[in-house]
Design a protein around this motif. Structure first.
Motif, PDB file in Angstrom:
ATOM      1  N   THR A   1      -7.477   5.739  -4.741  1.00 42.05           N
ATOM      2  CA  THR A   1      -6.273   5.267  -4.057  1.00 42.05           C
ATOM      3  C   THR A   1      -6.354   5.551  -2.560  1.00 42.05           C
ATOM      4  OG1 THR A   1      -4.994   5.772  -6.055  1.00 42.05           O
ATOM      5  CG2 THR A   1      -3.746   5.347  -4.046  1.00 42.05           C
TER       6      THR A   1
ATOM      7  N   ILE B   1      -6.585  -0.922   3.364  1.00 37.65           N
ATOM      8  CA  ILE B   1      -5.570  -1.973   3.196  1.00 37.65           C
ATOM      9  C   ILE B   1      -4.372  -1.777   4.122  1.00 37.65           C
ATOM     10  CG2 ILE B   1      -3.897  -2.955   1.572  1.00 37.65           C
ATOM     11  CD1 ILE B   1      -5.893  -2.377  -0.667  1.00 37.65           C
ATOM     12  N   MET B   2      -3.902  -0.538   4.272  1.00 37.94           N
ATOM     13  CA  MET B   2      -2.669  -0.292   5.026  1.00 37.94           C
ATOM     14  C   MET B   2      -2.915  -0.332   6.536  1.00 37.94           C
ATOM     15  SD  MET B   2      -0.151   3.057   5.041  1.00 37.94           S
ATOM     16  CE  MET B   2       0.717   2.719   3.508  1.00 37.94           C
TER      17      MET B   2
ATOM     18  N   ASN C   1      -2.256   4.828   7.994  1.00 36.41           N
ATOM     19  CA  ASN C   1      -3.278   4.699   6.955  1.00 36.41           C
ATOM     20  C   ASN C   1      -4.173   5.933   6.871  1.00 36.41           C
ATOM     21  OD1 ASN C   1      -4.385   4.031   9.505  1.00 36.41           O
ATOM     22  ND2 ASN C   1      -6.000   2.789   8.562  1.00 36.41           N
TER      23      ASN C   1
ATOM     24  N   ALA D   1       0.830  -1.203   0.000  1.00 38.54           N
ATOM     25  CA  ALA D   1       0.000   0.000   0.000  1.00 38.54           C
ATOM     26  C   ALA D   1       0.870   1.260   0.000  1.00 38.54           C
ATOM     27  CB  ALA D   1      -0.930   0.001   1.207  1.00 38.54           C
TER      28      ALA D   1
ATOM     29  N   VAL E   1      -6.008   2.717   0.335  1.00 35.61           N
ATOM     30  CA  VAL E   1      -4.988   2.806   1.385  1.00 35.61           C
ATOM     31  C   VAL E   1      -5.631   2.773   2.772  1.00 35.61           C
ATOM     32  CG1 VAL E   1      -3.304   4.368   2.445  1.00 35.61           C
ATOM     33  CG2 VAL E   1      -3.250   3.979  -0.017  1.00 35.61           C
TER      34      VAL E   1
END
Length: 512
Positions: free
Chosen positions: A495, A502-503, A338, A276, A499
């Protein structure tokens, strides 16, 4: 690093000199940031003095990017094996030497060759700086150090056009390369005393096949990205290069999975902070380089600023990035990586979308505020994402981790210029078709190709007809730029959402 080892490290000279080391590394990085943007303002002068063709002018810029991006992974791996200080200082020497050669080039071919070899020097410098930071700073300080590192890199990028414009008003075009010489000499001398030696403790054998495949893959990919706007995305050569990059990439993956000593351990991508973070960095540099590319044209061709005036008015990029990057570690400590990275991308997306409402006349304070807020958002994307990538790789692989981070930057930046430019050129050319129908074929083609050429032709024509053509060309450019920015805004927001989910908010486990 266990507690005993950590306590022992804090007694070393390396630890006590770490902020001085960062100063030298940042100084080394300034020349990379400067060189990414300073040449653009010198292109018209170089064209006149060297009688360069349009293709030669393009390759004066692109030769550097092509070699830089394609060599990063390999140079990072060599730094891990033979020593990061060694590769850093070798890169500085190469960059300095070929900056002098570029300054005194008497032909386009010589200048293009010098630029390519400057790219080799840059590929040795950039991953070395970040991997040394990872080695000398403990994890709890690394976010702050990387934030300052990212801020200094952005400072060079943002100040490049202004410094280049000033140098051109005072000296000849070679001065935009000679500015590198005193900086590199100072960095080399200070680095000899203040940068510690570091390398992987048990370096594996060099993955020669992997190195060759990575260089060939990136060479094909970046070449295709560079050529696509001028040749067309469906051109045979462009498609062949993209296809070659795909095949070589698959072979690289196969090689790295089967070898006992991979240059790039692909298992790093299973760590969501690594993957990420790399994606966010790509998006940030996609936006940064694309925006700088179009804003420079907007200020000169639409608003009528000179190269120096436009460069000075772009300097808020540098200060917004420096402030944002230097303070991003505090935001991360409060909100988590994140949320900070996703928030930075969301700010970028909103600012990109706002450009859609600009016109051919606009107060500069609106541009300046937009630049500052947007660059602040970019900084809060870049610095925490870089820390996430570097924290996800073992210390022994810091060079490769840094090179991966830097490769995403360069590929993202090249894509930004290519895609922003392609969208703008396609819309501009098609919408200028009717307006140029009454011009001579050669003049019509030039006016459809570039807003700068259209404004020049309008000035030569004069009268109401020339004025009408100039206004229409500027408005068409602004409309096309707005559409390109809206597309980029949508991608940035998507994006940001990815992020955010996911991050992970913090580092996963210990870094060995």
């Amino acid at each position: 690093m266990d507690q005993a080892a950590d306590n022992g490290y804090r007694q070393t000279r390396k630890y006590h000199m770490r902020w001085w080391t960062l100063l030298v590394l940042s100084l080394s990085l300034v020349i990379i940031g400067l060189d990414n943007t300073i040449l653009n303002v010198a292109i018209p002068t170089i064209q006149r003095d060297l009688n360069a063709t349009a293709s030669q002018l393009q390759w004066m810029v692109d030769a550097y990017i092509l070699i830089f991006a394609s060599m990063l992974l390999t140079m990072g791996s060599l730094g891990d094996r033979f020593g990061r200080k060694l590769t850093l200082q070798l890169g500085i020497i190469i960059f300095c030497g070929f900056s002098v050669m570029a300054a005194y080039s008497d032909s386009s071919g010589q200048l293009i060759a010098s630029r390519a070899l400057m790219g080799l020097g840059g590929a040795l410098i950039m991953p070395s700086t970040l991997s040394i930071i990872t080695d000398v700073f403990p994890r709890e300080e690394r976010g702050k150090a990387i934030g300052l590192w990212a801020g200094v890199a952005a400072l060079g990028i943002g100040l490049g056009p202004a410094i280049g414009g000033w140098l051109l008003e005072q000296y000849w075009w070679g001065s935009v390369f000679l500015i590198n010489v005193p900086i590199t000499i100072l960095a080399l001398m200070l680095g000899f005393f203040l940068v510690p030696k570091s390398r992987a403790p048990h370096p594996p054998r060099i993955d020669i096949i992997g190195a060759g495949l990575s260089m060939s893959m990136l060479l094909s990919l970046v070449y295709a990205i560079i050529e696509a706007p001028s040749r067309g995305w469906t051109d045979t050569l462009v498609l062949a290069c993209f296809g070659s990059a795909l095949v070589l990439g698959l072979l690289f993956v196969f090689q790295e999975l089967r070898t006992d000593n991979p240059m790039l351990n692909l298992s790093f991508f299973r760590n969501p902070r690594f993957s990420a973070g790399a994606g966010a960095i790509t998006m940030a540099f996609f936006t940064l380089f694309g925006v700088m590319f179009l804003f420079t044209q907007y200020m000169q061709f639409v608003l009528g600023y000179t190269a120096l005036q436009a460069g000075v008015r772009l300097t808020p990029f540098a200060f917004g990035m420096l402030i944002g990057a230097a303070n991003s570690h505090r935001m991360v400590r409060i909100f988590g990586t994140n949320k900070v990275v996703a928030g930075g991308l969301a700010v970028v997306a909103v600012m990109l979308f706002s450009v859609y409402f600009w016109g051919i006349e606009i107060a500069y304070w609106i541009i300046g505020v937009t630049i500052v807020i947007q660059s602040f958002g970019m900084a809060n994307t870049m610095a925490p994402s870089t820390d996430a990538v570097m924290g996800a790789v073992p210390l022994a692989k810091a060079g490769v981790g840094s090179a991966t981070n830097d490769t995403t930057r360069m590929v993202g930046g090249a894509l930004g210029v290519a895609i922003f430019g392609s969208v703008l050129n396609t819309l501009y050319s098609s919408n200028m078709e009717a307006a140029t129908a009454q011009l001579q074929p050669q003049a019509a083609a030039a006016a459809r190709d570039s807003v700068g050429a259209a404004v020049q032709i309008a000035g030569m024509a004069g009268g109401p007809q020339g004025e009408a053509l100039a206004v229409l060309a500027r408005q068409t450019f602004v409309d096309a730029m707005g559409v390109a920015f809206v597309i980029a805004a949508v991608v940035a927001m998507l994006t940001a959402v990815a992020v955010f989910f996911i991050m992970p908010a913090g580092h996963l486990g210990k870094q060995e």
